[in-house]
Design a protein around this motif. Sequence first.
Motif, PDB file in Angstrom:
ATOM      1  N   HIS A  49       3.503  17.389  -6.833  1.00  0.00           N
ATOM      2  CA  HIS A  49       4.471  16.685  -6.001  1.00  0.00           C
ATOM      3  C   HIS A  49       3.750  15.819  -4.972  1.00  0.00           C
ATOM      4  CE1 HIS A  49       7.141  19.414  -7.928  1.00  0.00           C
ATOM      5  NE2 HIS A  49       8.186  18.819  -7.374  1.00  0.00           N
ATOM      6  N   ASN A  50       4.463  14.884  -4.418  1.00  0.00           N
ATOM      7  CA  ASN A  50       3.864  13.971  -3.463  1.00  0.00           C
ATOM      8  C   ASN A  50       4.954  13.423  -2.555  1.00  0.00           C
ATOM      9  OD1 ASN A  50       1.611  12.839  -2.467  1.00  0.00           O
ATOM     10  ND2 ASN A  50       1.170  11.505  -4.207  1.00  0.00           N
ATOM     11  N   ALA A  51       4.571  12.796  -1.451  1.00  0.00           N
ATOM     12  CA  ALA A  51       5.540  12.129  -0.565  1.00  0.00           C
ATOM     13  C   ALA A  51       4.870  10.870  -0.027  1.00  0.00           C
ATOM     14  CB  ALA A  51       5.955  13.058   0.566  1.00  0.00           C
ATOM     15  N   LEU A  52       4.954   9.803  -0.795  1.00  0.00           N
ATOM     16  CA  LEU A  52       4.312   8.546  -0.404  1.00  0.00           C
ATOM     17  C   LEU A  52       5.151   7.809   0.632  1.00  0.00           C
ATOM     18  CD1 LEU A  52       3.469   7.184  -3.987  1.00  0.00           C
ATOM     19  CD2 LEU A  52       1.896   8.338  -2.423  1.00  0.00           C
ATOM     20  N   THR A  53       4.505   6.955   1.415  1.00  0.00           N
ATOM     21  CA  THR A  53       5.244   5.951   2.192  1.00  0.00           C
ATOM     22  C   THR A  53       4.825   4.596   1.647  1.00  0.00           C
ATOM     23  OG1 THR A  53       5.325   7.339   4.150  1.00  0.00           O
ATOM     24  CG2 THR A  53       5.662   4.987   4.483  1.00  0.00           C
ATOM     25  N   LEU A  54       5.807   3.828   1.194  1.00  0.00           N
ATOM     26  CA  LEU A  54       5.519   2.528   0.587  1.00  0.00           C
ATOM     27  C   LEU A  54       5.557   1.462   1.679  1.00  0.00           C
ATOM     28  CD1 LEU A  54       7.889   2.954  -2.507  1.00  0.00           C
ATOM     29  CD2 LEU A  54       5.519   3.710  -2.229  1.00  0.00           C
ATOM     30  N   MET A  55       4.536   0.628   1.725  1.00  0.00           N
ATOM     31  CA  MET A  55       4.436  -0.342   2.825  1.00  0.00           C
ATOM     32  C   MET A  55       4.064  -1.723   2.326  1.00  0.00           C
ATOM     33  SD  MET A  55       1.931   1.711   5.291  1.00  0.00           S
ATOM     34  CE  MET A  55       2.571   2.389   6.741  1.00  0.00           C
ATOM     35  N   ILE A 112       0.851  -1.195   0.000  1.00  0.00           N
ATOM     36  CA  ILE A 112       0.000   0.000   0.000  1.00  0.00           C
ATOM     37  C   ILE A 112       0.883   1.239   0.000  1.00  0.00           C
ATOM     38  CG2 ILE A 112      -0.283   0.255   2.526  1.00  0.00           C
ATOM     39  CD1 ILE A 112      -3.407   0.689   1.679  1.00  0.00           C
ATOM     40  N   CYS A 113       0.393   2.294  -0.627  1.00  0.00           N
ATOM     41  CA  CYS A 113       1.131   3.551  -0.669  1.00  0.00           C
ATOM     42  C   CYS A 113       0.359   4.549   0.172  1.00  0.00           C
ATOM     43  CB  CYS A 113       1.223   4.076  -2.096  1.00  0.00           C
ATOM     44  SG  CYS A 113       1.813   2.842  -3.252  1.00  0.00           S
ATOM     45  N   ALA A 114       0.929   4.902   1.322  1.00  0.00           N
ATOM     46  CA  ALA A 114       0.264   5.854   2.211  1.00  0.00           C
ATOM     47  C   ALA A 114       0.473   7.252   1.638  1.00  0.00           C
ATOM     48  CB  ALA A 114       0.859   5.746   3.610  1.00  0.00           C
ATOM     49  N   ASN A 115      -0.610   7.990   1.524  1.00  0.00           N
ATOM     50  CA  ASN A 115      -0.579   9.267   0.816  1.00  0.00           C
ATOM     51  C   ASN A 115      -1.315  10.325   1.632  1.00  0.00           C
ATOM     52  OD1 ASN A 115      -0.243  11.060  -1.276  1.00  0.00           O
ATOM     53  ND2 ASN A 115      -1.877  10.226  -2.564  1.00  0.00           N
ATOM     54  N   LEU A 116      -0.549  11.240   2.220  1.00  0.00           N
ATOM     55  CA  LEU A 116      -1.164  12.290   3.030  1.00  0.00           C
ATOM     56  C   LEU A 116      -1.777  13.328   2.089  1.00  0.00           C
ATOM     57  CD1 LEU A 116      -1.419  13.233   6.014  1.00  0.00           C
ATOM     58  CD2 LEU A 116       0.612  14.628   5.628  1.00  0.00           C
ATOM     59  N   VAL A 117      -3.069  13.632   2.260  1.00  0.00           N
ATOM     60  CA  VAL A 117      -3.718  14.622   1.389  1.00  0.00           C
ATOM     61  C   VAL A 117      -4.318  15.745   2.231  1.00  0.00           C
ATOM     62  CG1 VAL A 117      -4.233  12.944  -0.436  1.00  0.00           C
ATOM     63  CG2 VAL A 117      -5.914  13.340   1.360  1.00  0.00           C
ATOM     64  N   GLY A 118      -4.654  16.847   1.571  1.00  0.00           N
ATOM     65  CA  GLY A 118      -5.254  17.993   2.263  1.00  0.00           C
ATOM     66  C   GLY A 118      -4.181  18.989   2.671  1.00  0.00           C
ATOM     67  N   GLU A 119      -4.569  19.954   3.514  1.00  0.00           N
ATOM     68  CA  GLU A 119      -3.629  21.015   3.880  1.00  0.00           C
ATOM     69  C   GLU A 119      -2.876  20.656   5.162  1.00  0.00           C
ATOM     70  OE1 GLU A 119      -5.126  25.052   3.521  1.00  0.00           O
ATOM     71  OE2 GLU A 119      -3.660  25.632   5.046  1.00  0.00           O
ATOM     72  N   HIS A 120      -1.536  20.720   5.087  1.00  0.00           N
ATOM     73  CA  HIS A 120      -0.715  20.416   6.265  1.00  0.00           C
ATOM     74  C   HIS A 120       0.400  21.442   6.340  1.00  0.00           C
ATOM     75  CE1 HIS A 120      -2.703  16.583   6.965  1.00  0.00           C
ATOM     76  NE2 HIS A 120      -2.820  16.561   5.648  1.00  0.00           N
ATOM     77  N   ALA A 121       0.537  22.059   7.513  1.00  0.00           N
ATOM     78  CA  ALA A 121       1.535  23.123   7.733  1.00  0.00           C
ATOM     79  C   ALA A 121       1.443  24.180   6.633  1.00  0.00           C
ATOM     80  CB  ALA A 121       2.933  22.519   7.817  1.00  0.00           C
TER      81      ALA A 121
END
Length: 426
Positions: A380-386, A361-370
């Motif tokens: 752009h994106n910053a996935l975590t691969l699990m 699974i690829c964890a994908n943070l979406v929405g507004e952060h900081a």
Amino acid sequence: MNILLGVTGGIAAYKALELTRLFVKAGHHVQVVMTAGAKEFITPLSFQALSGHPVRDSLFDAHQEAGMGHIELARWADQIVIAPASAETLAKLRMGRADDLLTTVCLATEKPIMLAPSMNRLMWNNPATQENVEVLKQRGLTVLNPGLGEQACGEVGEGRLPEPQVIFEAVLAFQHDLKQRTAQDDQAWLDLTAYWRGKSLVITAGPTYEDLDPVRFLGNRSSGKMGFAIAQVAAKAGAQVTLIAGPVNLATPQNVNRLNVRSALHMFEWVQAHALTADCFISAAAVADFRVAQWAQHKLKKNADNDEMTLHLVKNPDIVAWVASQPKIEGKPFVVGFAAETQNVLEYARGKLHSKKLDMICANLVGEHAGEQMGFEQDHNALTLMTATQEQPLTTSSKTQQAMALLGFIANHPIVMPCHDTASAP
Ligand code: C5P
């Protein structure tokens, strides 16, 4: 290295002579392009003497092949350096103007461009100039910081041309980095191709639209960019790619078989038809969890007596879970899901990995952060691969780079994917 040195109109133009000398002394080839303004400050003959080439200054040069000097120069250069870069040149580059040889070459090239601005401190700090610099940086041009100190106009502040030695070293450092990045990139493509060539991949991408009536639907903010990037990289690496795309406004990547769908049910049909015979199924689509129980044939009308409206929704099939739950017969695809979450993304992703019985699974943070938008609609994106045993966070990068890392991760993963087309297996 072939360096095209652009010299624009500014009192610091004379320093470009020393820069030319440094490049030539280090064994590089230099051709100088001067703007009309530059020639007011310094004579072309000095550059000709130092570079060993006549200075180029005309957009319409009958002596050059077919009169297209700008194309020939753009092809010749390995690196374009503009020093000094005047406020006017920055503005013209930002606008994409092509009314002299230098700006036209810059428009007609894919080669790296480095700018060494030089101007009065107020001109440099003017929001117009700062905005131009920002836009040019976003487009990938390198802009050196001007120096601080006494200026030719008698004022003191930021705007001095960096010393020739500083510009010289910045160019060499940039080229060194570029060579390293290119070599790493070439190796990454070789590795991807070695693994993916001949494999078949089904990818879902984008949102689904669940129609309420002939004019309204339930949808979501998925742009499809992540799934399309995976499709593009996989196809470039030689995989046979089927891309099942929800309603998105994106061009089909080359060598990709695209099937357009609108609703989750429609997507499910195509996935059932294609995914089980593929080597890998990647579910990047943001599939609607629910659809209306009864689609209205005519536009739903406001009711004068009632301020509320209730929609009766029913659950859509969980497409990726369906693929993952198929009996473990030979040839079952390696199944990859996405978990787009606005909070607790790793925890939710781990849960989905297990509950949906996914291989990855690829964890994908979406929405507004900081204060920054993440995931959906972004480039752009910053996935975590699990997987069940591994977790690899990726640093923020373009969706193409995320796609390369994701497909590289699968290639290196201990789970061996069956390959249906053994004849073309690497
Ligand atoms: O359950 P959730 O929607 O968060 O799970 C996300 C993953 O499940 C994604 O890979 C998405 O493509 C997939 N999914 C699906 N069918 C659904 C809902 C989600 O394939 N109906």
